[in-house]
Scaffold this active site. Structure first.
Site, mmCIF file in Angstrom:
data_model
loop_
_atom_site.group_PDB
_atom_site.id
_atom_site.type_symbol
_atom_site.label_atom_id
_atom_site.label_comp_id
_atom_site.label_asym_id
_atom_site.label_seq_id
_atom_site.Cartn_x
_atom_site.Cartn_y
_atom_site.Cartn_z
ATOM 1 N N HIS A 1 65.818 38.179 70.740
ATOM 2 C CA HIS A 1 66.856 37.064 71.249
ATOM 3 C C HIS A 1 66.952 37.010 69.409
ATOM 4 C CE1 HIS A 1 62.250 35.684 68.577
ATOM 5 N NE2 HIS A 1 63.109 34.775 67.828
ATOM 6 N N ASP B 1 59.198 35.740 82.293
ATOM 7 C CA ASP B 1 58.541 36.774 83.146
ATOM 8 C C ASP B 1 58.498 38.176 82.119
ATOM 9 O OD1 ASP B 1 61.370 38.158 83.453
ATOM 10 O OD2 ASP B 1 61.034 35.725 84.468
ATOM 11 N N SER C 1 60.372 35.048 62.472
ATOM 12 C CA SER C 1 60.466 35.951 63.833
ATOM 13 C C SER C 1 61.155 37.171 63.711
ATOM 14 C CB SER C 1 61.785 34.964 65.384
ATOM 15 O OG SER C 1 61.327 34.491 65.956
#
Length: 372
Positions: free
Chosen positions: A164, A229, A305
């Site tokens: 991401h 998901d 992250s």
């Protein structure tokens, strides 16, 4: 169906562990991992680079949600592990992969050996100061991405990070084409030629030296999915630098079950954005796990992250202690646990399949990727 039975074998590959006789110290298991090889590569249109970089991924799907998800089919797993490669000139390719199981003697080789709060109670993070720490292993393996995230050195020219930080699941982020990796270096005073300035009472000032990224690999499981998901399971990417970084790096390894981790704990260092310019180290207990994810409450803020999650265990073959990266810190999850809100920080586990994929990206040769 033969494909499904093969998939089940792949997903259970982590159980193929050699027993350890070292009861007095945590020992790295030996895994026989599958082989993932490219089958075909297609040229894609150049991306627009129009997504905003997100320094964290927020998902309402917690441990039970992920555990109750249906098992993917063999074809789905192959699709998820197929990948896009972004090059520095803006060109983009998509590579389909095949997954293969080789017997131990198959190749005649054993291979080479809701809130954005992410602080839980008392802030247990440690800012790392001083070049004697920052420039030495393992802290020296942590690097900063120009998109704002953290990465970890995993080879002479490769950096592991979160997907991401490069791609929002639909499009590549602004700055991904000219992505750079920053290495902390001492900031010399005017007129100094590397003079010893460590005797100062104040922490030594540091600066980033940047290296451009040559190409980036992102799995299709992230690009096709999202954090609600299967996307979170594939939130990882590998960056290849234009030149070697000349630092000691940390090897990747297959993630053992949480109960086998030393003290049940994980460690990682990152560039949390609430402490600009600081490298921040933390460790904490694993609270829960799925096949693909580790749930913990390590104190962290956006910017961390992409940090490599690691543990230190005994390497029986080499008769020494060794740190390995077993996951990639992804970000924050706000979960409704039976009507009770609870939040976790999540790391993507390096499974046998992911190990095979990332290792091949690094080595370009599956023979060097047979032992996890």
């Amino acid at each position: 169906m033969a494909g499904l039975s093969t998939l089940i074998f792949l997903l259970c590959a982590a159980k193929d562990v050699l027993p350890s006789n070292s009861h007095w110290k945590p020992t790295w298991p030996s895994y026989r991992v599958p082989v993932i090889l490219p089958r075909s590569t297609l040229n894609l249109d150049k991306p627009q680079f129009d997504a905003e970089a997100r320094l964290e991924v927020v998902s309402p799907c917690g441990p039970e949600c992920h555990k109750s998800s249906p098992l993917p089919t063999y074809e789905e797993v192959k699709n998820y592990l197929s990948y896009e490669t972004l090059y520095a000139n803006g060109s983009l390719t998509e590579t389909e992969v095949g997954i293969y199981i080789l017997s131990n003697s198959g190749d005649g080789s054993q291979g080479k050996s809701r809130t954005k709060r992410q602080i839980y109670g008392y802030d247990s993070r440690f800012s790392i100061f001083g070049k004697d720490f920052l420039l030495n292993y393992p802290f020296s393996t942590s690097v900063k991405l120009s998109t704002g995230c953290t990465g970890t050195l995993v080879a002479e020219k490769h950096v592991l990070t979160a997907a991401h930080c490069i791609h929002d699941g639909k499009s590549y982020v602004k700055g991904a084409q000219k992505l750079r990796v920053g290495f902390l270096k001492p900031k010399l005073k005017d007129g100094s030629k590397g003079a010893n300035i460590t005797n100062s009472v104040m922490p030594e000032k540091m600066k980033f030296q940047w290296i451009r990224v040559k190409r980036t690999h992102v799995p299709k499981g992230w690009i096709k999915g999202n954090a609600n998901d299967i996307g979170m399971d594939y939130d990882y990417a590998l960056l290849e630098l234009k030149k070697p970084h000349k630092r000691k790096f940390m090897k990747i390894g297959v993630s053992p079950p949480a109960r086998h981790l030393p003290g049940g704990r994980i460690h990682f260092s990152g560039y949390d954005n609430d402490r600009p310019g600081n490298l921040v180290y933390r460790f904490c207990d694993v609270k829960d796990e799925t096949y693909d994810l580790l749930y913990q409450q390590c104190d962290a803020q956006p910017g961390a992250s992409g940090s490599g999650v690691y543990v230190r265990m005994w390497k029986r073959q080499n008769h020494k202690w060794e740190r390995k990266i077993i996951g990639i810190f992804s970000g924050h999850q706000w979960v409704d646990m039976n009507g009770t809100p609870q939040d976790f920080n999540v790391a993507v586990r390096i499974t046998p399949l992911k190990y095979a994929q990332i290792c091949y990206w690094i080595k370009g040769n599956y023979l060097d990727c047979r032992e996890g």
